[in-house]
Design a protein around this motif. Structure first.
Motif, PDB file in Angstrom:
ATOM      1  N   LEU A   1       0.823  -1.193   0.000  1.00 20.53           N
ATOM      2  CA  LEU A   1       0.000   0.000   0.000  1.00 20.53           C
ATOM      3  C   LEU A   1       0.867   1.257   0.000  1.00 20.53           C
ATOM      4  O   LEU A   1       0.609   2.207  -0.748  1.00 20.53           O
ATOM      5  CB  LEU A   1      -0.918  -0.016   1.217  1.00 20.53           C
ATOM      6  N   ALA A   2       1.901   1.258   0.829  1.00 20.34           N
ATOM      7  CA  ALA A   2       2.804   2.406   0.869  1.00 20.34           C
ATOM      8  C   ALA A   2       3.521   2.591  -0.454  1.00 20.34           C
ATOM      9  O   ALA A   2       3.749   3.721  -0.903  1.00 20.34           O
ATOM     10  CB  ALA A   2       3.813   2.233   1.996  1.00 20.34           C
ATOM     11  N   ALA A   3       3.884   1.472  -1.111  1.00 17.83           N
ATOM     12  CA  ALA A   3       4.595   1.559  -2.392  1.00 17.83           C
ATOM     13  C   ALA A   3       3.731   2.222  -3.458  1.00 17.83           C
ATOM     14  O   ALA A   3       4.238   2.955  -4.316  1.00 17.83           O
ATOM     15  CB  ALA A   3       5.017   0.169  -2.843  1.00 17.83           C
ATOM     16  N   VAL A   4       2.423   1.959  -3.435  1.00 11.57           N
ATOM     17  CA  VAL A   4       1.530   2.574  -4.407  1.00 11.57           C
ATOM     18  C   VAL A   4       1.386   4.064  -4.156  1.00 11.57           C
ATOM     19  O   VAL A   4       1.449   4.886  -5.078  1.00 11.57           O
ATOM     20  CB  VAL A   4       0.140   1.896  -4.374  1.00 11.57           C
ATOM     21  N   LEU A   5       1.230   4.441  -2.892  1.00  9.43           N
ATOM     22  CA  LEU A   5       0.929   5.833  -2.549  1.00  9.43           C
ATOM     23  C   LEU A   5       2.170   6.708  -2.409  1.00  9.43           C
ATOM     24  O   LEU A   5       2.067   7.926  -2.466  1.00  9.43           O
ATOM     25  CB  LEU A   5       0.134   5.882  -1.240  1.00  9.43           C
ATOM     26  N   HIS A   6       3.332   6.108  -2.206  1.00  2.41           N
ATOM     27  CA  HIS A   6       4.513   6.875  -1.794  1.00  2.41           C
ATOM     28  C   HIS A   6       5.261   7.476  -2.977  1.00  2.41           C
ATOM     29  O   HIS A   6       6.484   7.569  -2.959  1.00  2.41           O
ATOM     30  CB  HIS A   6       5.458   5.973  -0.995  1.00  2.41           C
ATOM     31  N   SER A   7       4.549   7.882  -3.999  1.00  2.00           N
ATOM     32  CA  SER A   7       5.199   8.485  -5.156  1.00  2.00           C
ATOM     33  C   SER A   7       5.272   9.995  -5.062  1.00  2.00           C
ATOM     34  O   SER A   7       5.986  10.639  -5.828  1.00  2.00           O
ATOM     35  CB  SER A   7       4.436   8.106  -6.436  1.00  2.00           C
ATOM     36  N   GLY A   8       4.532  10.589  -4.113  1.00  2.00           N
ATOM     37  CA  GLY A   8       4.491  12.039  -4.020  1.00  2.00           C
ATOM     38  C   GLY A   8       3.508  12.650  -4.998  1.00  2.00           C
ATOM     39  O   GLY A   8       3.308  13.861  -4.995  1.00  2.00           O
ATOM     40  N   GLN A   9       2.914  11.829  -5.865  1.00  2.00           N
ATOM     41  CA  GLN A   9       1.920  12.295  -6.823  1.00  2.00           C
ATOM     42  C   GLN A   9       0.594  11.607  -6.543  1.00  2.00           C
ATOM     43  O   GLN A   9       0.551  10.560  -5.921  1.00  2.00           O
ATOM     44  CB  GLN A   9       2.375  11.992  -8.253  1.00  2.00           C
ATOM     45  N   ASP A  10      -0.463  12.211  -7.052  1.00  2.00           N
ATOM     46  CA  ASP A  10      -1.779  11.616  -6.857  1.00  2.00           C
ATOM     47  C   ASP A  10      -1.901  10.374  -7.728  1.00  2.00           C
ATOM     48  O   ASP A  10      -1.711  10.437  -8.943  1.00  2.00           O
ATOM     49  CB  ASP A  10      -2.867  12.615  -7.214  1.00  2.00           C
ATOM     50  N   VAL A  11      -2.178   9.238  -7.108  1.00  4.10           N
ATOM     51  CA  VAL A  11      -2.282   7.975  -7.821  1.00  4.10           C
ATOM     52  C   VAL A  11      -3.590   7.295  -7.463  1.00  4.10           C
ATOM     53  O   VAL A  11      -4.241   7.653  -6.489  1.00  4.10           O
ATOM     54  CB  VAL A  11      -1.102   7.028  -7.487  1.00  4.10           C
ATOM     55  N   THR A  12      -3.961   6.308  -8.269  1.00  2.04           N
ATOM     56  CA  THR A  12      -5.161   5.525  -8.001  1.00  2.04           C
ATOM     57  C   THR A  12      -4.777   4.253  -7.271  1.00  2.04           C
ATOM     58  O   THR A  12      -3.879   3.527  -7.701  1.00  2.04           O
ATOM     59  CB  THR A  12      -5.881   5.178  -9.312  1.00  2.04           C
ATOM     60  N   LEU A  13      -5.462   3.992  -6.177  1.00  2.00           N
ATOM     61  CA  LEU A  13      -5.254   2.769  -5.416  1.00  2.00           C
ATOM     62  C   LEU A  13      -6.422   1.838  -5.689  1.00  2.00           C
ATOM     63  O   LEU A  13      -7.559   2.110  -5.297  1.00  2.00           O
ATOM     64  CB  LEU A  13      -5.166   3.088  -3.922  1.00  2.00           C
ATOM     65  N   ASP A  14      -6.165   0.755  -6.395  1.00  6.04           N
ATOM     66  CA  ASP A  14      -7.182  -0.247  -6.657  1.00  6.04           C
ATOM     67  C   ASP A  14      -6.512  -1.606  -6.737  1.00  6.04           C
ATOM     68  O   ASP A  14      -5.308  -1.747  -6.456  1.00  6.04           O
ATOM     69  CB  ASP A  14      -7.972   0.068  -7.929  1.00  6.04           C
ATOM     70  N   LEU A  15      -7.263  -2.602  -7.144  1.00  5.80           N
ATOM     71  CA  LEU A  15      -6.734  -3.959  -7.170  1.00  5.80           C
ATOM     72  C   LEU A  15      -5.579  -4.084  -8.161  1.00  5.80           C
ATOM     73  O   LEU A  15      -4.590  -4.771  -7.897  1.00  5.80           O
ATOM     74  CB  LEU A  15      -7.858  -4.940  -7.535  1.00  5.80           C
ATOM     75  N   GLY A  16      -5.686  -3.395  -9.285  1.00 11.78           N
ATOM     76  CA  GLY A  16      -4.639  -3.475 -10.295  1.00 11.78           C
ATOM     77  C   GLY A  16      -3.323  -2.866  -9.845  1.00 11.78           C
ATOM     78  O   GLY A  16      -2.261  -3.490  -9.969  1.00 11.78           O
ATOM     79  N   THR A  17      -3.360  -1.645  -9.318  1.00 16.00           N
ATOM     80  CA  THR A  17      -2.123  -0.993  -8.895  1.00 16.00           C
ATOM     81  C   THR A  17      -1.505  -1.696  -7.693  1.00 16.00           C
ATOM     82  O   THR A  17      -0.284  -1.736  -7.552  1.00 16.00           O
ATOM     83  CB  THR A  17      -2.389   0.481  -8.551  1.00 16.00           C
ATOM     84  N   LEU A  18      -2.357  -2.255  -6.816  1.00 15.91           N
ATOM     85  CA  LEU A  18      -1.827  -2.983  -5.670  1.00 15.91           C
ATOM     86  C   LEU A  18      -1.169  -4.290  -6.116  1.00 15.91           C
ATOM     87  O   LEU A  18      -0.124  -4.684  -5.580  1.00 15.91           O
ATOM     88  CB  LEU A  18      -2.957  -3.258  -4.676  1.00 15.91           C
ATOM     89  N   ALA A  19      -1.775  -4.952  -7.110  1.00 21.59           N
ATOM     90  CA  ALA A  19      -1.211  -6.213  -7.608  1.00 21.59           C
ATOM     91  C   ALA A  19       0.111  -5.994  -8.322  1.00 21.59           C
ATOM     92  O   ALA A  19       0.943  -6.913  -8.390  1.00 21.59           O
ATOM     93  CB  ALA A  19      -2.209  -6.889  -8.540  1.00 21.59           C
ATOM     94  N   GLU A  20       0.349  -4.795  -8.862  1.00 20.75           N
ATOM     95  CA  GLU A  20       1.638  -4.495  -9.484  1.00 20.75           C
ATOM     96  C   GLU A  20       2.769  -4.540  -8.466  1.00 20.75           C
ATOM     97  O   GLU A  20       3.915  -4.847  -8.809  1.00 20.75           O
ATOM     98  CB  GLU A  20       1.586  -3.121 -10.143  1.00 20.75           C
TER      99      GLU A  20
END
Length: 415
Positions: free
Chosen positions: A286-305
């Motif tokens: 979860l932190a890896a998805v959100l910790h970009s400093g930019q607005d990102v989408t958190l869903d099943l696809g981005t989490l599975a990446e």
């Protein structure tokens, strides 16, 4: 003589009702305080300077009611600190809600029905005492700390000129009273909705079969997810180190993560970001998805990446929701058509997804500046509510249809 006896009986009954209301308030606040205190202690809040633990504890209990804490501060005229925190520690919230519902309903357990006047009176007595307690707590939910800008040179400069930046948090009493009252009303309404045995006013009895099986089934779903998350958290604490930090998350934010997993598994999405300066504890994917400093989408696809095992959230959600539909149909009166099961669970799960979205919102921002220089940080997590509600309704309709058919077959097999 008889009039005197009647007055005495009436006074004794009224006193008992006020004591029952007081018991609800005290038991709820005691449970929330214990959970919040343990979580904050595990997070290291006992070492806060200036005896700030009690103030932070009071603020945490109020935040569990949905009350935001305002951050502000400064030093002389050259240093300022601004920001705010809107995040609900749902472990504290859930414990308080379960205790409040159980204690409030306990005096009614022996009644077959309850008059609307009596029920409203019990709610009003509890609300009066609750609002008074919330206002008193809000008066203690304020404190100030000297903070670092993150830059050694700026910190030394501020110390030399007496402009060390400070951050103080506070909770306004009037918003706290309003939001605290809203929390109580919602909790008591949900307690009446999910309880299978609590009496209802005669005019509401006809809604028993339509509301209570679906509401109870969805509550069970939410609690099962929290239980599964608790098991995962305890295993993580034992096997992967950082046990104290993990236990702190469990005591403060376990339902936040559990219900986020449920929503993502059903296809819902959130958007947000976490900067390097300030953040909240969260699992690595979860932190890896959100910790970009930019607005990102958190869903099943981005989490599975980040972790392919995230697809298991879809499987878990599908199985759990289908079992929820079957459980709801089994506890509903026989003879209800499948389409009504679908409608009832669609509405209940849509409302649950709405609450999940609202309760898992996070907004934590902090800005520090000293002579125009400094650091800023933020954690933001916002749900796509319309999509989440629609997905909840869709999943609920399908699970209700399948659950209704399964319940009919199970009843035939039993007979």
């Amino acid at each position: 003589m008889q009039r005197t006896d009647r007055r005495t009986d009436t006074s004794a009954t009224e006193l008992q009702r006020w004591l029952a209301a007081l018991a609800t308030v005290l038991a709820t606040l005691a449970a929330m305080t214990v959970v919040a205190a343990l979580g904050l202690w595990l997070a290291g809040a006992d070492s806060l300077p200036g005896g700030g633990f009690g103030s932070v504890l009071a603020a945490t209990v109020l935040m569990a009611l949905g009350v935001p804490a305002q951050l502000e501060g400064g030093a002389v005229f050259v240093a300022t600190a601004q920001g705010g925190i809107t995040a609900i520690p749902l472990s504290v919230t859930l414990v308080g809600a379960l205790v409040a519902g159980a204690v409030f309903l306990r005096p009614l357990r022996l009644h077959a029905v309850v008059g609307p006047g009596e029920l409203l009176g019990r709610v009003l007595r509890t609300a009066v005492l609750w609002v008074a307690a919330v206002v008193l707590i809000s008066l203690g939910a304020q404190h100030s700390f000297t903070v670092s800008t993150g830059e050694e040179l700026l910190d030394e400069l501020g110390s030399l000129i007496g402009a060390e930046p400070t951050v103080g948090f506070k909770v306004e009493p009037f918003p706290a009273a309003g939001l605290g009252l809203l929390w109580l009303v919602v909790v008591l309404a949900l307690a009446l909705a999910v309880s299978r045995r609590a009496p209802l006013p005669s005019r509401l009895v006809r809604f028993h079969s339509a509301v209570r099986p679906a509401a109870h089934a969805v509550l069970t779903l939410l609690l099962v997810y929290v239980g599964l998350a608790l098991v995962v958290g305890l295993v993580t604490a034992v096997t992967q180190g950082q046990a104290r930090e993990t236990l702190a998350v469990i005591m403060l934010g376990l339902p936040n993560l559990a219900w986020l997993a449920l929503g993502i598994g059903l296809g819902a999405s959130w958007h947000g970001h976490v900067t390097d300066t300030i953040g909240l504890p969260m699992p690595e994917p979860l932190a890896a998805v959100l910790h970009s400093g930019q607005d990102v989408t958190l869903d099943l696809g981005t989490l599975a990446e980040q972790d392919g095992r995230a697809w298991l959230l879809l499987v878990l959600a599908a199985v759990a929701v289908l079992l929820t539909g079957t459980g709801m149909a089994m506890h509903a009166p026989p003879g209800i058509p499948a389409w009504r099961h679908a409608l009832h669970l669609a509405v209940a799960l849509a409302l649950a997804m709405l609450l999940i979205g609202l309760l898992t919102r996070i907004s934590a921002a902090l800005g520090l500046s000293l002579l125009g220089l400094g650091a800023r940080g933020a954690t933001e997590l916002e749900p796509n509510l319309l999509v989440a509600v629609a997905l909840g309704a869709g999943w609920g309709a399908v699970a209700g249809l399948i659950g209704g058919a399964a319940a009919r077959r199970l009843r035939r097999a039993e007979s």
